[in-house]
Design an enzyme around this catalytic site. Structure first.
Site, mmCIF file in Angstrom:
data_model
loop_
_atom_site.group_PDB
_atom_site.id
_atom_site.type_symbol
_atom_site.label_atom_id
_atom_site.label_comp_id
_atom_site.label_asym_id
_atom_site.label_seq_id
_atom_site.Cartn_x
_atom_site.Cartn_y
_atom_site.Cartn_z
ATOM 1 C CG ASP A 46 -1.783 -1.293 1.260
ATOM 2 O OD1 ASP A 46 -2.925 -1.262 0.776
ATOM 3 O OD2 ASP A 46 -1.264 -2.338 1.737
ATOM 4 C CG ASP A 79 -4.188 -1.002 -2.766
ATOM 5 O OD1 ASP A 79 -4.649 -1.573 -3.788
ATOM 6 O OD2 ASP A 79 -4.911 -0.585 -1.847
ATOM 7 C CE1 TYR A 82 -4.049 3.125 -2.154
ATOM 8 C CE2 TYR A 82 -1.680 3.100 -1.866
ATOM 9 C CZ TYR A 82 -2.932 2.611 -1.541
ATOM 10 O OH TYR A 82 -3.082 1.613 -0.628
ATOM 11 C CG ASN A 117 -8.570 -2.543 -3.170
ATOM 12 O OD1 ASN A 117 -7.588 -2.941 -2.539
ATOM 13 N ND2 ASN A 117 -9.292 -1.506 -2.778
ATOM 14 C CG HIS A 209 -4.271 -5.863 -1.813
ATOM 15 N ND1 HIS A 209 -3.300 -4.980 -1.382
ATOM 16 C CD2 HIS A 209 -5.461 -5.193 -1.667
ATOM 17 C CE1 HIS A 209 -3.864 -3.841 -1.022
ATOM 18 N NE2 HIS A 209 -5.172 -3.942 -1.175
ATOM 19 C CG HIS A 218 -10.060 -2.316 4.341
ATOM 20 N ND1 HIS A 218 -11.031 -1.658 3.630
ATOM 21 C CD2 HIS A 218 -8.896 -1.690 4.038
ATOM 22 C CE1 HIS A 218 -10.489 -0.673 2.934
ATOM 23 N NE2 HIS A 218 -9.185 -0.673 3.166
ATOM 24 C CG HIS A 244 -7.335 -4.353 1.765
ATOM 25 N ND1 HIS A 244 -7.531 -3.503 0.705
ATOM 26 C CD2 HIS A 244 -8.588 -4.679 2.207
ATOM 27 C CE1 HIS A 244 -8.831 -3.327 0.511
ATOM 28 N NE2 HIS A 244 -9.496 -4.016 1.416
ATOM 29 C CG ASP A 245 -7.228 -3.154 7.408
ATOM 30 O OD1 ASP A 245 -7.880 -2.177 6.973
ATOM 31 O OD2 ASP A 245 -7.761 -4.117 7.982
#
Ligand SMILES: *[C@@H]1O[C@H](CO)[C@@H](O)[C@H](O)[C@H]1NC(C)=O
Length: 326
Positions: A46, A79, A82, A117, A209, A218, A244-245
């Site tokens: 991320d 991720d 972004y 995502n 992910h 999440h 993800h988190d």
């Protein structure tokens, strides 16, 4: 046999052959261990925000730590860029968020990445393209693949298509290569299951992910808990690693040795909302930026989480006696 029939037979056989290639196997890569048989891996998730939200500070610390540990390769839990992945293979965000950020000599190693995502918005195929590897030779991103590193096998799983809500939301997701979804998911689960079953590595680590277990904003990903988790448990997987988190987190299983490790602290963090969790399972939670390392030998896996100034926030290890053929 008429020419027509002959052609038709050939086409049919060719079709069957293609289908079985697509279904049977995940692509495999090999990565050697160090001369002493150990492996040092860094995990980041991320992250791609053109250096903002402490991404550059995390990168700087990754460089220092990777130098100390002589990191062999880096895993990205997705991720990567972004907000909406890359627009195409020439997108400047690739330089601005990757090449020009992770500049330390110790980070000039192979990166193995999956899609998150956010990477599925706009152009998901761009990150999978060999053109990016030409732009920066460290880059390898695939949806699902296997990385064999002698003592350990990593199984990278494309988790985004499991999530029902992305197929209901208004965001534009790039589902090329994923539809029909039902077939895609059932083939993927079958492939992961058989690859895990056939694996003879001492350590089995699955990377995706999305969270499976998480106290972050999440939380658990119910589709993965329902469909992927039983496969990991049945095949004695040691670690499930995800992003993800936007936090660093370690949760243990109540009923198996499987550990859930979140490394999603590559840039934007500090969400400030943490769900209550059984303290027996919750080993560690940090809401801020940072990254994770794995020190792997034949008998032991050591996990460490670091913040952006290099403090070790959490340390955990597991050992296994090896009765294998010596
Ligand atoms: C950057 O990291 C520092 C130290 O953890 C933190 O205090 C600060 O809030 C972070 N900045 C952002 C934008 O997250």
């Amino acid at each position: 046999m008429s020419l027509f029939h002959h052609l038709k037979l050939t086409v049919t056989l060719f079709g069957l052959c293609l289908a079985s290639v697509a279904i049977a196997d995940l692509q495999r890569f090999e990565h050697p261990t160090k001369a002493d048989g150990s492996l040092s891996v860094m995990v980041i998730g991320d992250w791609g925000r053109r250096g903002t939200h402490n991404q550059s500070e995390v990168a700087l610390q990754m460089g220092k730590t990777a130098e100390k540990l002589d990191t062999d390769f880096i895993i990205s839990t997705g991720d990567n860029f972004y907000e909406d992945g890359l627009t195409d293979v020439h997108d400047a965000a690739f330089d601005e968020s990757f090449t020009n950020i992770y500049t330390a000599p110790s980070l000039q190693k192979q990166w193995y990445a999956v899609l998150g995502n956010h990477d599925y918005r706009s152009n998901a195929l761009a990150q999978l393209s060999p053109v990016l590897t030409k732009r920066d030779s460290r880059w390898l991103c695939m949806r699902s693949f296997i990385l064999n590193a002698e003592i350990v096998e990593f199984f990278f799983v494309d988790t985004t298509p499991f999530r029902d809500k992305y197929f209901q939301e208004d965001h534009t997701y790039d589902w090329r290569g994923v539809l029909p979804r039902k077939d895609y998911l059932s083939n993927l689960l079958k492939d992961v299951d058989s690859a895990l079953r056939e694996s003879t590595a001492t350590w089995k680590i699955v990377v995706g992910h999305h969270t499976m277990r998480s106290a972050g904003i999440h939380g658990d990903t119910i589709e993965l808990v329902a469909k992927l988790l039983p496969i990991l448990q049945a095949n004695n997987v040691d670690l499930y690693i995800n992003g993800h988190d936007h936090c660093l987190e370690h949760i243990s299983s109540p009923d198996s040795p499987l550990q859930f490790l979140t490394s999603g602290g590559g840039s934007k963090a500090w969400r400030g909302k943490v769900k209550g969790w059984n303290p027996k399972e919750m080993k560690f939670y940090y809401d801020g930026q940072g990254f994770m390392t794995l020190q792997i030998t034949q008998n032991e896996v050591g996990v460490q989480f670091y913040d952006i100034v290099g403090n070790v926030l959490h340390k955990w290890s597991v050992t296994k006696s090896v009765y294998a053929s010596i």
